[in-house]
Structures are given as structure tokens and as C-alpha cells.
Scaffold this active site. Structure first.
Site, short mmCIF file in Angstrom:
data_model
loop_
_atom_site.label_atom_id
_atom_site.label_comp_id
_atom_site.label_asym_id
_atom_site.label_seq_id
_atom_site.Cartn_x
_atom_site.Cartn_y
_atom_site.Cartn_z
N LYS A 112 0.86 -1.19 0.00
CA LYS A 112 0.00 0.00 0.00
C LYS A 112 0.89 1.24 0.00
O LYS A 112 1.76 1.40 0.86
CB LYS A 112 -0.88 -0.05 1.26
O1 G3P Z 1 -9.22 2.16 4.49
C1 G3P Z 1 -9.15 3.50 4.94
C2 G3P Z 1 -9.78 3.63 6.25
O2 G3P Z 1 -9.11 2.92 7.25
C3 G3P Z 1 -10.09 4.99 6.66
O3 G3P Z 1 -11.28 4.90 7.32
O4 G3P Z 1 -13.10 5.64 8.77
O5 G3P Z 1 -10.71 6.29 9.28
O6 G3P Z 1 -11.91 7.30 7.36
P1 G3P Z 1 -11.77 6.10 8.24
#
Ligand code: G3P
Length: 218
Positions: A87
Site C-alpha cells: 500500500k
Molecule cells: O481504508 C481507509 C480507512 O481505514 C479509513 O477509514 O473511517 O478512518 O476514514 P476512516
């Protein structure tokens, strides 16, 4: 449509895998820290544990921001297990690193994508997956799902092979709308996947079926 779980929590990964619908896992440095996994060797060992639970792609994020550092880290990550996907953040050296990895046959996931322009660059560089962050765009009053729609259209126009991995998917409607639009993959927490199960009419219907069976077989 593939389902990835967005966590580094081994119990949740196991639970999603046991459900039989899991195609892979995405992690990031924040998710690793949330599980208390720190230190290079512990982090590498944790990726191997995840790969031993799920038979599918597992995204492992580099933390270098320069080309040479990303290549070194990415090659080390890719050597851990055949299912590791490196990644890489959507920055200039990240694009170069994605191109490098794609020429070497190493799978990549271009992360922190917030615009169609970035998505075009990631596809041109040969990313296996590109991760637009739906919820984080919604957080700043920008329609995250509209970005997914644009990306689906653009990738179709040119037959790009890069798969759209909708990330930062926060709730069931995000997931369902990503499916409607045609995202190739969604990654989300366990509660979003299990949230798909829920309907009160299912619960009411099952209760009645079981009660009627009991009456007839008392
Ligand atoms: O895959 C990306 C993710 O982990 C971000 O999620 O909810 O922190 O925006 P969030």
C-alpha cells in the site's frame, strides 16, 4: 464485488472470514497502532498472522515517503507472503514506486485518493487497486460516492485494469451504494459487513416460523 475488512484486529478478521464472504484485508499504520502493534518486527509478524487467517489480498502500508525507502520497504513486505499487496500513498514518489512495483509484478494499493485526477495517475502507474476514501470526503462536505461514480466511468472509458477499492466505507448504505455504482471492492469494519444481515422483518418472520413449528410439533 469483493469484500475486504479494514482492520488489524485478528479476532474480527477471523470472524469475517468464518462468515465465508471475506476476500481480503486492508490495514494502515493507524489501524496497527489501534491494536497496539508497534515496532518493525512485530508489525511484519502481524501481517503474516493476518495472511494465515485469510486466503486473499492483504494490504500492508509503507511508511517511507521517498522512492528508495518505499521500494525497500515494499519489497520486504511483498516477500512476507504471496498475498501481500504493498500500500503506497498518492504522492509523487508513491506514483513512481507503484510504477516500479507494477513492472516487478508486485501488487499495489494506492491509498489516500481523494480526486479523479489522482485516480487516473494511479491507474496509469499500474496500481492493482486504488483506494478512494468515501467517508473522509463526506466528512468535509464533499460527496464521496460521486467520486466513486466518476472513477467507474473513467476506468471504463479506457479499460483500466486497476480495481476501485472503496475505502473509508463507514455504514451499510455506503456499501450498498458502492455496489450499485460498481466499485470492484469495498473495505469496511466488521460491523458494516454484519450490518448487511439486519432486517426486522427477517427477525419477526423467523420468530413466527419457529413458533408455528413448535405448535405443530409440541
Ligand atoms: O481504508 C481507509 C480507512 O481505514 C479509513 O477509514 O473511517 O478512518 O476514514 P476512516
Amino acid at each position: 464485488m469483493k469484500f475486504f475488512i479494514d482492520t488489524a484486529n485478528l479476532a474480527e478478521i477471523q470472524e469475517a472470514n468464518d462468515l465465508g464472504v471475506l476476500d481480503g484485508v486492508t490495514t494502515n499504520p493507524s489501524l496497527m497502532a489501534k491494536e497496539g502493534v508497534t515496532g518493525k518486527q512485530n508489525i511484519l509478524d502481524h501481517y503474516v498472522k493476518i495472511c494465515n487467517i485469510v486466503d486473499g489480498d492483504v494490504s500492508a502500508e509503507v511508511v517511507s515517503t521517498d522512492f528508495a525507502g518505499m521500494v525497500k520497504e515494499g519489497e520486504e513486505l511483498a516477500a512476507l507472503h504471496k498475498n501481500i499487496v504493498v500500500k503506497v500513498p498518492m504522492i509523487k514518489d508513491g506514483v513512481k514506486a507503484i510504477k516500479y512495483f507494477s513492472q516487478k509484478g508486485i501488487k499495489t494499493n494506492c491509498t489516500l485518493v481523494f480526486s479523479s485526477g489522482q485516480a487516473i495517475l494511479a491507474a496509469k502507474a499500474g496500481a492493482t487497486y486504488v483506494s478512494p476514501f468515501v467517508g473522509r470526503l463526506d466528512d468535509v462536505s464533499t460527496d464521496g460516492l460521486a467520486l466513486i461514480e466518476q472513477m467507474v466511468q473513467i476506468y471504463q472509458n479506457y479499460d483500466f485494469e486497476t480495481q476501485i477499492l472503496a475505502a473509508s466505507v463507514r455504514h451499510v448504505m455506503h456499501l450498498v451504494q458502492c455496489a450499485e455504482i460498481g466499485a470492484d471492492v469495498v473495505t469496511c469494519p466488521l460491523n458494516v459487513i454484519t450490518g448487511l444481515l439486519k432486517h426486522p422483518l427477517t427477525d419477526i418472520g423467523l420468530e413466527k416460523f419457529l413458533a408455528d413449528y413448535k405448535k405443530g410439533n409440541a
